[in-house]
Design a protein around this motif. Structure first.
Motif, mmCIF file in Angstrom:
data_model
loop_
_atom_site.group_PDB
_atom_site.id
_atom_site.type_symbol
_atom_site.label_atom_id
_atom_site.label_comp_id
_atom_site.label_asym_id
_atom_site.label_seq_id
_atom_site.Cartn_x
_atom_site.Cartn_y
_atom_site.Cartn_z
ATOM 1 N N GLY A 223 -97.151 70.693 5.866
ATOM 2 C CA GLY A 223 -97.096 72.144 5.795
ATOM 3 C C GLY A 223 -98.248 72.751 5.032
ATOM 4 N N SER A 224 -98.057 74.005 4.654
ATOM 5 C CA SER A 224 -99.063 74.753 3.896
ATOM 6 C C SER A 224 -98.529 75.041 2.501
ATOM 7 N N THR A 225 -99.436 75.274 1.568
ATOM 8 C CA THR A 225 -98.983 75.677 0.236
ATOM 9 C C THR A 225 -98.385 77.071 0.314
ATOM 10 N N PHE A 226 -97.462 77.368 -0.580
ATOM 11 C CA PHE A 226 -96.942 78.727 -0.641
ATOM 12 C C PHE A 226 -96.757 79.173 -2.074
ATOM 13 N N ARG A 227 -96.933 80.493 -2.257
ATOM 14 C CA ARG A 227 -96.892 81.148 -3.559
ATOM 15 C C ARG A 227 -96.146 82.474 -3.411
ATOM 16 N N SER A 228 -96.169 83.275 -4.440
ATOM 17 C CA SER A 228 -95.529 84.595 -4.411
ATOM 18 C C SER A 228 -96.000 85.392 -3.206
ATOM 19 N N GLY A 229 -95.055 86.026 -2.529
ATOM 20 C CA GLY A 229 -95.356 86.861 -1.372
ATOM 21 C C GLY A 229 -95.345 86.134 -0.042
ATOM 22 N N ALA A 230 -95.292 84.816 -0.061
ATOM 23 C CA ALA A 230 -95.314 84.034 1.183
ATOM 24 C C ALA A 230 -93.988 84.162 1.926
ATOM 25 N N THR A 231 -94.066 84.117 3.245
ATOM 26 C CA THR A 231 -92.878 84.027 4.089
ATOM 27 C C THR A 231 -92.917 82.677 4.774
ATOM 28 N N ILE A 232 -91.851 81.901 4.575
ATOM 29 C CA ILE A 232 -91.761 80.569 5.159
ATOM 30 C C ILE A 232 -90.785 80.631 6.315
ATOM 31 N N VAL A 233 -91.228 80.208 7.485
ATOM 32 C CA VAL A 233 -90.367 80.164 8.664
ATOM 33 C C VAL A 233 -89.923 78.721 8.857
ATOM 34 N N ILE A 234 -88.630 78.533 8.930
ATOM 35 C CA ILE A 234 -88.058 77.194 9.119
ATOM 36 C C ILE A 234 -87.489 77.117 10.530
ATOM 37 N N THR A 235 -87.833 76.029 11.222
ATOM 38 C CA THR A 235 -87.302 75.780 12.561
ATOM 39 C C THR A 235 -86.521 74.473 12.530
ATOM 40 N N LEU A 236 -85.286 74.534 12.992
ATOM 41 C CA LEU A 236 -84.410 73.368 13.039
ATOM 42 C C LEU A 236 -84.022 73.115 14.488
ATOM 43 N N ASP A 237 -84.390 71.954 15.001
ATOM 44 C CA ASP A 237 -84.038 71.569 16.362
ATOM 45 C C ASP A 237 -82.881 70.598 16.269
ATOM 46 N N THR A 238 -81.685 71.050 16.603
ATOM 47 C CA THR A 238 -80.481 70.218 16.505
ATOM 48 C C THR A 238 -80.280 69.346 17.743
ATOM 49 N N ASN A 239 -81.182 69.445 18.709
ATOM 50 C CA ASN A 239 -81.067 68.681 19.946
ATOM 51 C C ASN A 239 -81.742 67.325 19.877
ATOM 52 N N VAL A 240 -82.485 67.046 18.813
ATOM 53 C CA VAL A 240 -83.195 65.754 18.719
ATOM 54 C C VAL A 240 -82.336 64.723 18.023
#
Length: 131
Positions: free
Chosen positions: A114-131
């Motif tokens: 992934g990428s580093t994150f700090r204050s103000g960052a928006t993290i998008v999480i994707t979960l694939d339950t089909n794998v």
């Protein structure tokens, strides 16, 4: 540390929250902000949302209102995950720390994820339950 969730589907669960974390609600937005109250203490707060196996791909966003040095974990966990450690700190979760490492069962799985994150960052999480 202060996290905010996309409030349309997710809320933080006050019954599955570390003592070191406070969930903040308002009349219009219940349980969408979590504040870390203590320093040098790891803790987890789970969401009220759950996903069944083979239920598709799910995506949500978390905004880091305040985060020093990327020392926060975000990720996915089962309802059995301990709130007394970071997400990924036991066998019931996978966590990404803002310093680019992926953790599971208290083991660093990757140190370049992934990428580093700090204050103000928006993290998008994707979960694939089909794998």
């Amino acid at each position: 540390l202060q996290l905010s969730l996309n409030s349309s589907k997710f809320h933080f669960d006050s019954t599955k929250c570390a003592d070191s974390i406070a969930i903040v609600s308002s009349a219009s937005l219940p349980g969408v902000t979590a504040n870390q109250r203590a320093t040098k203490v790891w803790g987890t707060v789970l969401s009220t949302a759950c996903f069944l196996p083979k239920s598709g791909i799910h995506r949500w966003a978390i905004k880091l209102e305040k985060c020093e040095r990327g020392h926060v974990f975000v990720g996915v966990a089962t309802s059995s995950a301990s709130t007394k450690t970071y997400v990924g700190g036991d066998k019931h979760g996978w966590g990404l720390i803002g310093t680019q490492a992926l953790w599971h069962d208290r083991n660093k799985i990757r140190s370049d994820y992934g990428s580093t994150f700090r204050s103000g960052a928006t993290i998008v999480i994707t979960l694939d339950t089909n794998v």
